[in-house]
Scaffold this active site. Structure first.
Site, PDB file in Angstrom:
ATOM      1  N   ARG A  71       7.016  -8.886   7.604  1.00 46.97           N
ATOM      2  CA  ARG A  71       7.488  -8.670   6.508  1.00 46.97           C
ATOM      3  C   ARG A  71       8.362  -7.414   6.347  1.00 46.97           C
ATOM      4  NH1 ARG A  71       2.902  -6.512   3.599  1.00 46.97           N
ATOM      5  NH2 ARG A  71       3.969  -4.337   3.539  1.00 46.97           N
ATOM      6  N   GLU A  87      10.802  -0.551   5.584  1.00 45.21           N
ATOM      7  CA  GLU A  87      10.150  -0.649   6.943  1.00 45.21           C
ATOM      8  C   GLU A  87      10.279  -2.024   7.242  1.00 45.21           C
ATOM      9  OE1 GLU A  87       6.376   1.130   7.005  1.00 45.21           O
ATOM     10  OE2 GLU A  87       5.685  -0.274   5.450  1.00 45.21           O
ATOM     11  N   ASN A  89       7.410  -4.567   9.131  1.00 39.74           N
ATOM     12  CA  ASN A  89       6.080  -4.723   9.589  1.00 39.74           C
ATOM     13  C   ASN A  89       6.059  -5.818  10.275  1.00 39.74           C
ATOM     14  OD1 ASN A  89       4.539  -2.782   7.309  1.00 39.74           O
ATOM     15  ND2 ASN A  89       6.144  -3.743   6.385  1.00 39.74           N
ATOM     16  N   SER A  94      -0.139  -8.033   5.072  1.00 42.75           N
ATOM     17  CA  SER A  94      -1.230  -8.421   4.081  1.00 42.75           C
ATOM     18  C   SER A  94      -0.461  -8.801   2.806  1.00 42.75           C
ATOM     19  CB  SER A  94      -2.324  -7.124   4.118  1.00 42.75           C
ATOM     20  OG  SER A  94      -1.849  -6.049   3.461  1.00 42.75           O
ATOM     21  N   LYS A 252       7.870   3.028  13.783  1.00 47.42           N
ATOM     22  CA  LYS A 252       8.761   3.707  12.831  1.00 47.42           C
ATOM     23  C   LYS A 252       9.845   4.224  14.095  1.00 47.42           C
ATOM     24  CE  LYS A 252       6.663   3.719   9.005  1.00 47.42           C
ATOM     25  NZ  LYS A 252       5.308   3.090   9.484  1.00 47.42           N
ATOM     26  N   LYS A 306       8.095  10.442   8.112  1.00 45.38           N
ATOM     27  CA  LYS A 306       7.129   9.382   8.554  1.00 45.38           C
ATOM     28  C   LYS A 306       6.518   9.494  10.041  1.00 45.38           C
ATOM     29  CE  LYS A 306       8.996   5.553   5.719  1.00 45.38           C
ATOM     30  NZ  LYS A 306       9.515   4.378   5.732  1.00 45.38           N
ATOM     31  N   GLU A 310       0.811   2.967  10.190  1.00 45.91           N
ATOM     32  CA  GLU A 310       0.806   1.687   9.243  1.00 45.91           C
ATOM     33  C   GLU A 310      -0.210   2.122   8.297  1.00 45.91           C
ATOM     34  OE1 GLU A 310       3.511   0.004   9.130  1.00 45.91           O
ATOM     35  OE2 GLU A 310       4.128   0.943  11.382  1.00 45.91           O
ATOM     36  N   GLY A 311      -0.083   1.416   7.245  1.00 46.31           N
ATOM     37  CA  GLY A 311      -1.299   1.147   6.235  1.00 46.31           C
ATOM     38  C   GLY A 311      -1.401   2.007   4.896  1.00 46.31           C
ATOM     39  N   ARG A 393       5.408  -4.838  -5.012  1.00 46.77           N
ATOM     40  CA  ARG A 393       4.396  -3.895  -5.525  1.00 46.77           C
ATOM     41  C   ARG A 393       5.210  -2.675  -6.357  1.00 46.77           C
ATOM     42  NH1 ARG A 393       3.128  -2.423   0.544  1.00 46.77           N
ATOM     43  NH2 ARG A 393       5.358  -2.718   0.802  1.00 46.77           N
TER      44      ARG A 393
END
Length: 417
Positions: A71, A87, A89, A94, A252, A306, A310-311, A393
């Site tokens: 993603r 970023e 992923n 998810s 990253k 950063k 992740e998450g 989002r």
């Protein structure tokens, strides 16, 4: 959220390019090891992942069948009107199930109230993430060529996203007749068996595909059992989604390295494609760049610091960013290699209705938009390379962080304008 079609078309066009880029970078083991070497010294989690990767290189272990569910996340920069990548992923991408549900919710609401709203429900972009993710996982399962094999879904011990994952397992069973098994890393260590031919056995069944919905954060490895499970999976003949190499491509530091001059040319051949990818890169710098570090200390509001995590909930902003940089520089610390600096993107704000736990508030909000990608190849044959749905989002404009599970952002859908 209203979203101009020009940005949608650009992100859709970029998806297969990023899929191909991830695959090609994953095959360059030396590039991954060298780029992350300094990060390894100060970040034990990245170091453990690199150690497993190095073992696979030493064994000359080839992943003939490679599966990526990626993603790529973007924001529109209000100052330049450019679509910039936040970023990329490569593990546990998810919200595919929930994103499809929210899209259908919005379409149905517009249909029910079309007369009052005067909106076309078809302008809410249909979300194909679950159907296409299931197609890719089933395709990989078919390439494994064992009708009795299963797809192993790696989950966290107290999985908060189980319903998001449930849509995939239902689609695999109902559309393709594929059985899934859910296991934590600790359970895989305790119950998994590696046959001499490389077959991974769980609950008496051979595993065709390992689909990671955990394993992307140090919290997923509380003991050596989890690391043994990760190594066991990597040593097996199962198709990994993602492999350890794909996982590392999503760090990253690799993102920052790919943004350097002439690095994309190492992996992509077509000049036009290279320019399309490069155009969406935001400013990315290592902390070895003293002038950029000083700029960030002087104007921390223009940057994001950063770590290799992740998450959601991990990035550093504002005064905390300045204090962290000053502290790291004063110590002359190797810890600088554990971070990258990124240009802060300021997307346009718009009034939005945000609903959480039954409470609705009206607030100025900004959005981050991700395009899912599916990539499946067997040796030289590319079986799937496509975009497959999206994640929108939305969060209050006053907030820095944007994770949904972390409690900052809201799931949304795209209304094309």
């Amino acid at each position: 959220m209203s979203f101009p079609k020009v940005y949608w078309d650009q992100a859709v066009e970029l998806a297969p390019l990023f899929n191909e880029l991830v695959d090609r970078v994953s095959l360059d083991g030396d590039f991954l090891q060298q780029t992350l070497a300094r990060t390894k010294e100060v970040n034990s989690f990245t170091g453990r992942l690199l150690d497993i990767h190095a073992k696979m290189m030493k064994l000359n272990k080839k992943e003939d069948v490679r599966l990526g569910l990626t993603r790529s996340d973007y924001m529109v920069d209000g100052a330049t009107d450019l679509l910039l990548q936040v970023e990329l992923n490569t593990i546990s991408t998810s919200s595919n199930g929930l994103a499809c549900g929210v899209c259908e919710l919005h379409r149905n609401l517009i249909r029910q109230h079309q007369r009052e709203l005067g909106l076309d429900p078809e302008s809410v972009v249909g979300n194909t993430a679950i159907a296409q993710h299931a197609e890719a996982l089933a395709g990989a399962w078919a390439e494994f060529n064992n009708q009795s094999s299963v797809v192993l879904v790696v989950v966290q011990p107290e999985e908060r996203y189980m319903y998001d994952q449930y849509w995939i397992t239902v689609a695999l069973r109902e559309m393709y007749g594929v059985t899934t098994i859910r296991k934590t890393m600790a359970a895989i260590d305790a119950e998994g068996e590696l046959r001499p031919d490389g077959t991974l056995i769980i609950d008496g069944s051979p595993v065709a595909v390992v689909y990671f919905r955990a394993g992307y954060t140090p919290n997923d490895y509380p003991s050596e059992a989890e690391w043994r499970a990760r190594l066991l999976i990597e040593c097996s003949s199962a198709i990994k989604c993602p492999s350890i190499a794909y996982h590392l491509v999503g760090t990253k530091k690799i993102q920052q390295e790919l943004a350097k001059e002439n690095v994309l040319e190492r992996f992509l051949d077509n000049k036009a494609d290279i320019e399309k990818v490069r155009k969406c890169f935001a400013g990315l710098w290592s902390l070895e760049n003293d002038s950029i570090v000083m700029s960030a200390i002087e104007s921390p509001e223009l940057f994001v610091l950063k770590p290799q995590r992740e998450g959601g909930g991990n990035n550093i902003y504002g005064d905390n960013l300045r204090e962290t940089l000053v502290s790291l520089k004063k110590d002359g610390s190797n810890e600088l290699a554990a971070y990258i600096l990124m240009q802060r993107i300021f997307p346009p704000e718009s009034l939005c209705y945000l609903v959480r736990e039954g409470t609705c508030i009206r607030e100025n909000a900004v959005s981050e938009f991700g395009i899912f990608g599916t990539y499946l190849r067997n040796k030289d044959k590319v079986i799937i390379n496509d975009q497959c749905g999206y994640l929108m989002r939305t969060k209050a404009a006053s907030l820095n962080e944007g994770g949904v599970v972390a409690g900052y952002a809201f799931l949304n859908s795209v209304f094309l304008t």
